[in-house]
Write a protein that holds these residues in place. Structure first.
Motif, PDB file in Angstrom:
ATOM      1  N   ARG A   1       0.864  -1.191   0.093  1.00  0.00           N
ATOM      2  CA  ARG A   1       0.117  -0.124   0.052  1.00  0.00           C
ATOM      3  C   ARG A   1       0.797   1.164   0.005  1.00  0.00           C
ATOM      4  O   ARG A   1       0.463   2.438  -0.562  1.00  0.00           O
ATOM      5  N   GLU A   2       2.072   1.181   0.740  1.00  0.00           N
ATOM      6  CA  GLU A   2       2.793   2.391   0.953  1.00  0.00           C
ATOM      7  C   GLU A   2       3.746   2.776  -0.104  1.00  0.00           C
ATOM      8  O   GLU A   2       3.895   3.548  -0.710  1.00  0.00           O
ATOM      9  N   VAL A   3       4.414   1.505  -0.705  1.00  0.00           N
ATOM     10  CA  VAL A   3       5.637   1.655  -1.775  1.00  0.00           C
ATOM     11  C   VAL A   3       5.081   1.712  -3.221  1.00  0.00           C
ATOM     12  O   VAL A   3       5.629   1.894  -4.066  1.00  0.00           O
ATOM     13  N   GLN A   4       3.716   1.038  -3.188  1.00  0.00           N
ATOM     14  CA  GLN A   4       3.097   0.635  -4.486  1.00  0.00           C
ATOM     15  C   GLN A   4       4.218   0.109  -5.566  1.00  0.00           C
ATOM     16  O   GLN A   4       4.377   0.803  -6.647  1.00  0.00           O
ATOM     17  N   PRO A   5       4.629  -1.198  -5.176  1.00  0.00           N
ATOM     18  CA  PRO A   5       5.790  -1.588  -6.132  1.00  0.00           C
ATOM     19  C   PRO A   5       5.045  -2.061  -7.678  1.00  0.00           C
ATOM     20  O   PRO A   5       3.988  -2.507  -7.618  1.00  0.00           O
ATOM     21  N   GLU A   6       5.890  -2.553  -8.616  1.00  0.00           N
ATOM     22  CA  GLU A   6       5.233  -2.585  -9.975  1.00  0.00           C
ATOM     23  C   GLU A   6       5.407  -4.327  -9.939  1.00  0.00           C
ATOM     24  O   GLU A   6       4.790  -4.987 -10.898  1.00  0.00           O
ATOM     25  N   VAL A   7       6.272  -4.733  -9.021  1.00  0.00           N
ATOM     26  CA  VAL A   7       6.423  -6.436  -8.888  1.00  0.00           C
ATOM     27  C   VAL A   7       6.924  -6.743  -7.585  1.00  0.00           C
ATOM     28  O   VAL A   7       7.448  -5.962  -6.815  1.00  0.00           O
ATOM     29  N   VAL A   8       6.299  -7.757  -7.295  1.00  0.00           N
ATOM     30  CA  VAL A   8       6.813  -8.298  -5.889  1.00  0.00           C
ATOM     31  C   VAL A   8       7.568  -9.602  -5.970  1.00  0.00           C
ATOM     32  O   VAL A   8       7.061 -10.621  -6.700  1.00  0.00           O
ATOM     33  N   LEU A   9       8.692  -9.678  -5.411  1.00  0.00           N
ATOM     34  CA  LEU A   9       9.343 -10.807  -5.482  1.00  0.00           C
ATOM     35  C   LEU A   9       9.648 -11.768  -3.986  1.00  0.00           C
ATOM     36  O   LEU A   9       9.932 -11.041  -3.142  1.00  0.00           O
ATOM     37  N   MET A  10       8.887 -12.860  -4.001  1.00  0.00           N
ATOM     38  CA  MET A  10       8.554 -13.310  -2.726  1.00  0.00           C
ATOM     39  C   MET A  10       8.889 -14.730  -2.342  1.00  0.00           C
ATOM     40  O   MET A  10       8.863 -15.414  -3.238  1.00  0.00           O
ATOM     41  N   ASP A  11       9.364 -15.148  -0.966  1.00  0.00           N
ATOM     42  CA  ASP A  11       9.730 -16.497  -0.842  1.00  0.00           C
ATOM     43  C   ASP A  11       8.460 -17.136  -0.336  1.00  0.00           C
ATOM     44  O   ASP A  11       7.304 -16.596  -0.116  1.00  0.00           O
ATOM     45  N   ILE A  12       8.110 -18.286  -0.239  1.00  0.00           N
ATOM     46  CA  ILE A  12       7.008 -19.102   0.202  1.00  0.00           C
ATOM     47  C   ILE A  12       7.170 -19.269   1.711  1.00  0.00           C
ATOM     48  O   ILE A  12       5.939 -18.900   2.231  1.00  0.00           O
ATOM     49  N   LYS A  13       8.317 -19.820   2.078  1.00  0.00           N
ATOM     50  CA  LYS A  13       8.056 -20.368   3.723  1.00  0.00           C
ATOM     51  C   LYS A  13       8.779 -19.163   4.511  1.00  0.00           C
ATOM     52  O   LYS A  13       9.826 -18.726   4.484  1.00  0.00           O
ATOM     53  N   MET A  14       7.575 -18.445   5.157  1.00  0.00           N
ATOM     54  CA  MET A  14       7.969 -17.420   6.180  1.00  0.00           C
ATOM     55  C   MET A  14       7.318 -17.157   7.156  1.00  0.00           C
ATOM     56  O   MET A  14       5.930 -17.986   7.281  1.00  0.00           O
ATOM     57  N   PRO A  15       7.716 -16.760   8.190  1.00  0.00           N
ATOM     58  CA  PRO A  15       6.861 -16.941   9.633  1.00  0.00           C
ATOM     59  C   PRO A  15       5.617 -15.914   9.593  1.00  0.00           C
ATOM     60  O   PRO A  15       5.697 -14.977   8.646  1.00  0.00           O
ATOM     61  N   LYS A  16       4.625 -15.952  10.210  1.00  0.00           N
ATOM     62  CA  LYS A  16       3.590 -15.225  10.336  1.00  0.00           C
ATOM     63  C   LYS A  16       2.499 -15.415   9.009  1.00  0.00           C
ATOM     64  O   LYS A  16       1.524 -15.875   9.344  1.00  0.00           O
TER      65      LYS A  16
END
Lengths: 689, 197
Positions: free
Chosen positions: B48-63
């Motif tokens: 919401r804050e940085v409005q990225p054009e793409v998200v690069l994300m891991d699968i196994k993460m806490p929370k």
């Protein structure tokens, strides 16, 4: 020709006198019981008649063809000798061979025999017995020549007729007697009771077997008195039935005094003839054969069924087999004991009990075999054995006797179950209501059942073991597959982190940096990664003990220190374990802290003490304090004004990877305090719960 | 290899050193790092804050896992997503695709591989946006056609004329819902031939 009597009066007198002799002779003949006596009496009587001085009887010798003089009267000894054998071809032999009564007419020249001047004239020849096997001929003679008076001839013919009749009578009587003897012999020699009754049901005859059966010596009395009430009540109805029925006989079977009889009652003109055929043995044999046939069929069925039984079906099958066998061999309890723990423990696994017989299965669990040495000794030898009477057990089987008696057992049969050469179980059969004895046949057949049960039990055990092994292998394969995936994942992550370290080092590098130091720090960091990877892979990616982790990492890191410097590391002991991700991050943090100490503290000192203290805090939080006795952190580091890669890594790994807090301070040297929440699972679940 | 236009990339990764790797590669490739989040939950706040054009994300993460975060991102802030994971099971790839992930890359990626993944995810996302727009237009046209067919004065089946108050009311209601200019364009030859300003 000489004439004995001249007139009628003399002749009448002659007849009367000789008739008396004839009458007396006939009466005597009628009472004689053997042919020798008859012949002897006949020749004696013949010489009593008038005009007859001597008489004799020749018996034909079938072998020589001679007539032998067997009986004689009125002949002198010399004459008897000379007449003793009349050979074929002689005149006398020819006459004796005649089959009719002869009254030759002797003249003075035609004498019978001459002796010392005395002449004997043949007066008559009478065949007494003429048959193919026997031939006897009587002759009469006189010293007076001339023909016998007709009256004497008639009397002689009458006497001869009487003799023949007497011989016939004696032969008939002998025959009857012989026949009676034979019948009696046959009836007495038979083992079956036989008796004859008259129309009033009085015993007229009974053999020894019957007397023995009814225990009575009285053979001639009313049947009820001789036979007793029990047998009378059984047979009386059948007697009446035969007496009243048109068929005149009856065959029936009944049991009496533990014996089985097949009675044949036949109506005779005098009453009843009864033969009690003792079929006890035959009946027992038949029952035995029937039992064996049924039992063998049962065993075949059981054995066949066991081949295809598995798991719970086998248990049901064994229970069913115990029931069927128990009923067939008429026991009160049938059961199966199985050995375990190398024949040390016995367990009653299956049991069948007859109605009103107390089950024992619940109290027969986990029996120690060393407490029953007598029983175990026999079983170890693979003996099938029976105890027909428990009280007969030997003194050294006291424990067994007490065990059996406490279960009201009177007789017991034990059949071991052996597979290969190993004793695995035994079948037991109890009689509690009476003593019993089992034949070898039954024991042999029960061994067959034991073999079938043994095979089924072993097969079942093998199948269970195979399934267990298969499941274990399957589980291990699954674990290995998971571990392999985990290894793959960790290696990829480590490679990513190495690349990350390279990028980070490049970012922090400046043109003034020493190339060797760059490479050394890179090697040190990658070695830190390798050490924790080794520890985690050795533990199968399970939680690691923090003390062990710290010791390994610090020891690995200080190996790079110069040999001239003194280093000492003190690590507190704790049982705290952390999950692989946290262990990984902590290892990298400790590696950086040690590198930092080595780089800055050892630059100004010759010796260095490193301390690591770990403590559990509330809510699963862990505090790790790393400190050294070096110069401490510069102020700009404490105020976050200066950054380097090592501190950046320590800070970010604490915050990101551990989600914890880092506090740097100087306390007699550089001190870093890391507080984080312990989780035993990688997804953050609290291991303390 | 360098991107023609600098895309803003949000890195979502709980491992600092892996973040360092991604950051290094993205910078090399010329992407702009919009921010770094440690888990899916933090990522949602940062988008919401940085409005990225793409998200690069891991699968196994806490929370919050990467898959859960992808579903929520596509629902609330539709953005191209690239998953970067050391796991590569079919189930995870399928789950990621269903969550609206545009590309799936296995760690550690090469720069070219990462580049392709990001661009493919962005391309697919743009296609999806276009498709969504077209679908909305199509649905709207379909609704209009449905309403107009009810207003035909003659039944196309039996030829009966529609008259009466009900028909007049329906016609009035429809016409009142359309701007006058638009009605004039369809009903008046003169207005219809006139070009829009």
């Amino acid at each position: 020709m000489n004439r004995f009597y001249a007139n009628g009066r003399e002749r009448s007198q002659l007849v009367i006198e000789n008739f008396d002799i004839l009458s007396a002779a006939c009466i005597k003949l009628n009472s004689l019981e053997d042919s020798s006596s008859v012949f002897k009496h006949t020749v004696d009587s013949a010489t009593e008649f008038k005009s007859i001085d001597s008489a004799g009887i020749f018996v034909f010798d079938n072998i020589s063809g001679d007539f032998v003089l067997e009986y004689s009267a009125g002949l002198s000894g010399c004459l008897v000798d000379s007449l003793s054998r009349c050979i074929p071809g002689s005149d006398l032999h020819g006459m004796l061979k005649n089959d009719r009564n002869l009254f030759p007419d002797p003249t003075e020249d035609d004498f019978f025999i001459r002796e010392s001047g005395r002449q004997i004239f043949l007066k008559g020849i009478f065949p007494l017995i003429l048959s193919e096997t026997s031939s006897s001929v009587m002759f009469i003679a006189s010293s007076m020549p001339g023909t016998l008076p007709r009256e004497i001839q008639g009397i002689m013919e009458t006497l001869v007729s009487m003799v023949k009749a007497s011989i016939s009578r004696i032969e008939v009587e002998n025959s009857v007697r012989r026949s009676e003897r034979e019948h009696s012999f046959l009836l007495e020699s038979t083992n079956d009771p036989v008796f004859a009754l008259d129309g009033n049901l009085e015993v007229k005859y009974c053999n020894g077997a019957f007397r023995q059966l009814v225990c009575s010596e009285d053979g001639s009395a009313p049947f009820s008195e001789v036979a007793g009430l029990e047998l009378t009540s059984i047979l009386r109805e059948k007697f009446d039935e035969v007496l009243d029925s048109g068929s005149g006989f009856c065959i029936s079977a009944f049991e009496y005094r533990d014996r089985t009889f097949n009675v044949l009652i036949n109506r005779t003109p005098d009453g009843l003839f009864v033969l009690m055929n003792d079929i006890t043995v035959a009946e027992q044999t038949r029952k035995k054969m029937n039992f064996r046939e049924r039992f063998e069929n049962l065993l075949i069925t059981i054995s066949t069924d066991f081949i295809k039984m598995r798991g719970s079906a086998l248990n049901l099958g064994i229970n069913d087999a115990l029931l069927n066998i128990g009923v067939s061999i008429e026991v009160d309890r049938a059961y199966l004991f199985q050995f375990s723990d190398e024949l040390r423990i016995l367990k009653n696994t299956h049991e069948w009990c007859a109605t009103n017989v107390q089950p024992q299965i619940d109290t027969r669990q986990e029996l120690r075999t060393d407490e029953y040495p007598w029983l175990q000794n026999r079983l170890n030898r693979h003996w099938a054995f029976q105890i027909p009477r428990i009280s007969d057990l030997p003194s050294w089987a006291e424990a067994e006797r007490k065990l059996f008696e406490s279960r009201d057992i009177q007789s017991l049969l034990i059949v071991p179950i052996v597979h290969g050469n190993n004793l695995i179980a035994f079948l037991g059969f109890d009689c509690v209501n009476q003593e019993n004895y089992w034949s070898e046949d039954i024991i042999d057949l029960l061994r067959v059942v034991g073999d079938a049960i043994g095979n089924a039990l072993v097969r079942n055990r093998m199948e269970k073991k195979l399934i267990e092994m298969y499941r274990r292998a399957e589980k291990e394969a699954q674990i290995n597959a998971v571990l392999l995936k985990e290894v793959n994942h960790r290696v990829k992550n480590n490679l990513s982190e190495i690349i990350g370290i390279l990028y980070a080092q490049r970012r922090y590098a400046s043109s003034n940096d020493d190339h060797d130091e760059f490479v050394q720090s890179l090697i040190s960091r990658i070695r830190g990664l390798a050490t924790v990877h080794d520890m985690l892979s050795s533990s199968g990616w399970k939680p690691l003990e923090l003390t062990m982790l710290a010791r390994r990492i610090i020891n690995s890191a200080i190996t790079n220190a110069p040999d001239t410097k003194k280093l000492k590391a003190s690590i507190s002991k704790t049982s705290i374990r952390v999950n692989p991700n946290q262990a990984h991050a902590l290892a990298l943090i400790l590696n950086e802290l040690v590198r930092n100490s080595l780089k800055h503290a050892l630059a100004v000192r010759d010796s260095l003490k490193i301390k690591v203290r770990m403590r559990k805090r509330r809510a699963g939080r862990i505090t790790l304090i790393y400190s050294d006795n070096g110069p401490g952190y510069p102020e700009e580091v404490l105020e976050h004004d200066r950054k380097n890669l090592g501190l950046d890594l320590i800070q970010n790994l604490t915050i990101k990877n551990l989600q914890g807090d880092l506090t740097l301070q100087n306390d007699g040297g550089a001190s870093a305090k890391i507080v984080f929440r312990r989780t035993l699972t990688e997804d953050g679940a609290d291991g303390s719960k | 290899m360098e991107v023609s236009r600098k895309r803003k990339v949000l890195i979502v990764e709980d491992d600092h050193l892996v973040s360092e790797m991604i950051r290094g590669m993205l910078e090399e490739l010329g992407y702009e790092i919009a921010g770094e989040a440690e888990d899916g939950h933090e990522a949602l706040g940062m988008i919401r804050e940085v409005q990225p054009e793409v998200v690069l994300m891991d699968i196994k993460m806490p929370k919050m896992s990467g898959i859960e975060a992808a579903i929520l991102i596509q629902k609330h802030f539709p953005t191209p997503i690239v998953i970067l994971s050391a796991y590569e099971t079919e189930d995870l790839v399928k789950e990621a695709a269903e969550a609206g992930v545009g590309a799936y890359v296995v760690k550690p990626p090469g720069p070219a591989e990462l580049f392709r993944a990001i661009e493919i995810a962005c391309g697919r996302f743009e296609d999806m946006v276009e498709l969504s727009s077209l679908r909305r237009k199509y649905e709207k046209a379909l609704k209009t056609l449905e309403n107009l067919s009810k207003l035909l004065p003659v039944c196309p089946g039996c030829g009966e004329e529609k008259r009466g108050e009900d028909y007049s009311r329906m016609l009035s209601m429809y016409l009142s819902s359309i701007p006058v200019e638009e009605i004039s364009r369809y009903l008046c030859f003169r207005c219809g031939s006139r070009k829009d300003p």
